[in-house]
Scaffold this motif. Structure first.
Motif, PDB file in Angstrom:
ATOM      1  N   ASP A   1       0.858  -1.204  -0.050  1.00 56.20           N
ATOM      2  CA  ASP A   1      -0.070   0.061  -0.070  1.00 56.20           C
ATOM      3  C   ASP A   1       1.031   1.108  -0.115  1.00 56.20           C
ATOM      4  OD1 ASP A   1      -1.960   2.087   0.231  1.00 56.20           O
ATOM      5  OD2 ASP A   1      -2.720   1.067   2.076  1.00 56.20           O
ATOM      6  N   SER A   2       0.857   2.015  -1.144  1.00 55.87           N
ATOM      7  CA  SER A   2       1.640   3.107  -0.953  1.00 55.87           C
ATOM      8  C   SER A   2       1.000   4.188  -1.936  1.00 55.87           C
ATOM      9  CB  SER A   2       2.950   3.183  -1.579  1.00 55.87           C
ATOM     10  OG  SER A   2       2.775   2.551  -2.816  1.00 55.87           O
ATOM     11  N   ALA A   3       1.030   5.530  -1.669  1.00 54.75           N
ATOM     12  CA  ALA A   3       0.611   6.540  -2.559  1.00 54.75           C
ATOM     13  C   ALA A   3       1.391   6.659  -3.604  1.00 54.75           C
ATOM     14  CB  ALA A   3       0.599   7.763  -1.601  1.00 54.75           C
ATOM     15  N   PRO A   4       0.884   7.338  -5.070  1.00 52.27           N
ATOM     16  CA  PRO A   4      -0.592   7.865  -5.110  1.00 52.27           C
ATOM     17  C   PRO A   4      -1.573   6.565  -5.550  1.00 52.27           C
ATOM     18  CG  PRO A   4       0.893   8.052  -7.159  1.00 52.27           C
ATOM     19  CD  PRO A   4       1.680   7.499  -6.049  1.00 52.27           C
ATOM     20  N   TYR A   5      -2.630   6.834  -5.193  1.00 49.06           N
ATOM     21  CA  TYR A   5      -3.759   6.164  -5.664  1.00 49.06           C
ATOM     22  C   TYR A   5      -4.495   6.162  -6.957  1.00 49.06           C
ATOM     23  CZ  TYR A   5      -2.915   4.799  -0.815  1.00 49.06           C
ATOM     24  OH  TYR A   5      -2.213   4.429   0.190  1.00 49.06           O
TER      25      TYR A   5
ATOM     26  N   GLY B   1      -8.750   6.430  -6.218  1.00 49.44           N
ATOM     27  CA  GLY B   1      -8.918   6.643  -4.700  1.00 49.44           C
ATOM     28  C   GLY B   1      -8.386   5.543  -3.774  1.00 49.44           C
ATOM     29  N   LEU B   2      -8.550   4.369  -4.426  1.00 51.55           N
ATOM     30  CA  LEU B   2      -8.631   3.240  -3.593  1.00 51.55           C
ATOM     31  C   LEU B   2      -7.521   2.085  -3.941  1.00 51.55           C
ATOM     32  CD1 LEU B   2     -12.442   2.206  -3.773  1.00 51.55           C
ATOM     33  CD2 LEU B   2     -11.113   3.460  -1.977  1.00 51.55           C
ATOM     34  N   VAL B   3      -6.924   2.164  -5.119  1.00 55.89           N
ATOM     35  CA  VAL B   3      -5.758   1.475  -5.675  1.00 55.89           C
ATOM     36  C   VAL B   3      -4.464   1.852  -5.865  1.00 55.89           C
ATOM     37  CG1 VAL B   3      -5.334  -0.330  -7.643  1.00 55.89           C
ATOM     38  CG2 VAL B   3      -7.672  -0.108  -6.848  1.00 55.89           C
ATOM     39  N   PRO B   4      -3.328   1.336  -5.117  1.00 57.80           N
ATOM     40  CA  PRO B   4      -2.146   2.074  -5.368  1.00 57.80           C
ATOM     41  C   PRO B   4      -1.579   1.896  -6.606  1.00 57.80           C
ATOM     42  CG  PRO B   4      -2.027   0.600  -3.505  1.00 57.80           C
ATOM     43  CD  PRO B   4      -3.638   0.309  -4.186  1.00 57.80           C
ATOM     44  N   GLU B   5      -1.196   3.064  -7.152  1.00 56.05           N
ATOM     45  CA  GLU B   5      -0.714   2.993  -8.660  1.00 56.05           C
ATOM     46  C   GLU B   5       0.483   2.137  -8.961  1.00 56.05           C
ATOM     47  OE1 GLU B   5       1.088   5.921 -12.288  1.00 56.05           O
ATOM     48  OE2 GLU B   5       0.240   6.859 -10.350  1.00 56.05           O
ATOM     49  N   ARG B   6       1.173   2.292  -7.968  1.00 54.40           N
ATOM     50  CA  ARG B   6       2.687   1.160  -8.072  1.00 54.40           C
ATOM     51  C   ARG B   6       2.099  -0.394  -7.990  1.00 54.40           C
ATOM     52  NH1 ARG B   6       6.588  -1.759  -5.575  1.00 54.40           N
ATOM     53  NH2 ARG B   6       8.675  -1.350  -6.347  1.00 54.40           N
TER      54      ARG B   6
ATOM     55  N   VAL C   1      -7.267 -10.155  -4.864  1.00 52.56           N
ATOM     56  CA  VAL C   1      -7.481 -10.149  -3.370  1.00 52.56           C
ATOM     57  C   VAL C   1      -6.707  -9.006  -2.415  1.00 52.56           C
ATOM     58  CG1 VAL C   1      -7.533 -11.411  -1.121  1.00 52.56           C
ATOM     59  CG2 VAL C   1      -8.431 -12.683  -3.363  1.00 52.56           C
ATOM     60  N   GLU C   2      -5.634  -8.887  -2.682  1.00 50.98           N
ATOM     61  CA  GLU C   2      -4.584  -7.910  -1.802  1.00 50.98           C
ATOM     62  C   GLU C   2      -5.014  -6.703  -2.377  1.00 50.98           C
ATOM     63  OE1 GLU C   2      -2.672  -8.764   0.508  1.00 50.98           O
ATOM     64  OE2 GLU C   2      -3.227 -10.765   0.337  1.00 50.98           O
ATOM     65  N   LEU C   3      -5.498  -6.469  -3.714  1.00 52.26           N
ATOM     66  CA  LEU C   3      -5.732  -4.966  -4.126  1.00 52.26           C
ATOM     67  C   LEU C   3      -7.182  -4.885  -3.442  1.00 52.26           C
ATOM     68  CD1 LEU C   3      -5.030  -5.168  -8.075  1.00 52.26           C
ATOM     69  CD2 LEU C   3      -3.847  -3.752  -6.016  1.00 52.26           C
ATOM     70  N   MET C   4      -8.026  -5.698  -3.322  1.00 55.41           N
ATOM     71  CA  MET C   4      -9.053  -5.369  -2.491  1.00 55.41           C
ATOM     72  C   MET C   4      -9.040  -5.199  -1.057  1.00 55.41           C
ATOM     73  SD  MET C   4     -12.534  -5.223  -2.255  1.00 55.41           S
ATOM     74  CE  MET C   4     -13.254  -5.839  -3.778  1.00 55.41           C
ATOM     75  N   ARG C   5      -8.155  -5.936  -0.285  1.00 54.87           N
ATOM     76  CA  ARG C   5      -7.677  -5.707   1.061  1.00 54.87           C
ATOM     77  C   ARG C   5      -7.257  -4.244   1.246  1.00 54.87           C
ATOM     78  NH1 ARG C   5      -7.176  -9.320   4.596  1.00 54.87           N
ATOM     79  NH2 ARG C   5      -7.083 -10.935   2.950  1.00 54.87           N
ATOM     80  N   ILE C   6      -6.257  -3.553   0.247  1.00 52.93           N
ATOM     81  CA  ILE C   6      -5.897  -2.240   0.247  1.00 52.93           C
ATOM     82  C   ILE C   6      -7.058  -1.143   0.081  1.00 52.93           C
ATOM     83  CG2 ILE C   6      -4.516  -0.550  -0.826  1.00 52.93           C
ATOM     84  CD1 ILE C   6      -2.597  -2.599  -1.454  1.00 52.93           C
ATOM     85  N   ALA C   7      -7.976  -1.636  -0.950  1.00 55.79           N
ATOM     86  CA  ALA C   7      -9.014  -0.884  -1.375  1.00 55.79           C
ATOM     87  C   ALA C   7     -10.119  -0.630  -0.499  1.00 55.79           C
ATOM     88  CB  ALA C   7      -9.717  -1.147  -2.518  1.00 55.79           C
ATOM     89  N   GLN C   8     -10.145  -1.804   0.627  1.00 50.25           N
ATOM     90  CA  GLN C   8     -11.199  -1.529   1.589  1.00 50.25           C
ATOM     91  C   GLN C   8     -10.819  -0.462   2.838  1.00 50.25           C
ATOM     92  OE1 GLN C   8     -13.057  -5.058   3.437  1.00 50.25           O
ATOM     93  NE2 GLN C   8     -13.739  -5.910   1.326  1.00 50.25           N
ATOM     94  N   LYS C   9      -9.384  -0.715   3.001  1.00 52.28           N
ATOM     95  CA  LYS C   9      -8.499   0.014   3.887  1.00 52.28           C
ATOM     96  C   LYS C   9      -8.636   1.635   3.473  1.00 52.28           C
ATOM     97  CE  LYS C   9      -4.009   0.875   5.930  1.00 52.28           C
ATOM     98  NZ  LYS C   9      -2.525   0.486   5.901  1.00 52.28           N
ATOM     99  N   ARG C  10      -8.374   1.784   2.437  1.00 48.61           N
ATOM    100  CA  ARG C  10      -8.467   3.090   1.793  1.00 48.61           C
ATOM    101  C   ARG C  10     -10.183   3.830   1.675  1.00 48.61           C
ATOM    102  NH1 ARG C  10      -5.586   7.037   1.205  1.00 48.61           N
ATOM    103  NH2 ARG C  10      -6.484   7.545  -0.684  1.00 48.61           N
TER     104      ARG C  10
END
Length: 197
Positions: free
Chosen positions: A40-44, A47-52, A177-186
């Motif tokens: 998980d790192s900015a930028p997004y 708004g929900l998915v880390p670009e990197r 699944v990992e992207l969803m985990r980050i998206a929910q946190k964001r």
């Protein structure tokens, strides 16, 4: 005669070499065992998915813009801003216009479609959800998809993520699944609520 004997091995060597050459379409191809973990790192994006993380998973290297429609409660975002998108994010919140029953119906539809295509059920800490690969049919333009319904601040929420492609060597379902985990946190940070409550 001597030249023709040398020509056959040379011709075979060239054919084998050309058969092993792959096209590079701006997609990274990590070697097996060298895939990086998603962090998980900015930028997004949207708004929900880390670009990197998106670039790591998809292998996309080109620049792009995103296009969002809707509101903070219910909306859609696509990257790039033109069709066909490489990434699509959808968010739906329980409101007076989108009742709990409406979210129930949406999730019922998703469950039916996803499970019919062999979806993997998400762990309970992500709420009710599924990750799936649709190789053909109406969803094949973005075949890697994950959907989750979860409470946040006492209201029901649904977030959907869809990817057009996954870089060679990546596990698309695990990455989704990992992207969803980050998206929910964001999502929780942006909406000032705690996912799971």
């Amino acid at each position: 005669m001597r030249l023709s004997r040398l020509g056959v091995p040379l011709l075979l060597g060239l054919l084998i070499a050309s058969a092993c050459t792959t096209k590079n379409e701006g997609v990274s191809t990590p070697m097996p065992g060298e895939t990086e973990n998603i962090v998980d790192s900015a930028p997004y994006l949207c708004g929900l998915v880390p670009e990197r993380a998106f670039r790591l998973v998809s292998g996309v290297t080109k620049s792009f813009e995103e296009r969002a429609t809707g509101t903070g409660d219910n909306g859609n975002c696509q990257v790039p801003a033109v069709e066909p998108g490489l990434l699509e994010v959808v968010w739906i919140q329980e409101t007076s216009g989108s009742s709990r029953e409406y979210l129930d119906d949406l999730m019922d539809d998703r469950r039916k479609v996803f499970t019919r295509h062999g979806a993997m059920k998400l762990s309970s800490d992500l709420g009710e959800g599924y990750a799936v690969y649709f190789p053909e049919g109406p969803f094949s333009d973005r075949p890697y998809q994950v959907t989750a319904r979860f409470p946040c601040g006492g209201k029901g929420r649904i977030v959907d993520l869809a990817l057009a492609k996954v870089a060679k060597g990546r596990d698309g379902i695990k990455d989704m699944v990992e992207l969803m985990r980050i998206a929910q946190k964001r999502y929780g940070l942006l909406h000032r609520c705690t996912p799971g409550t």
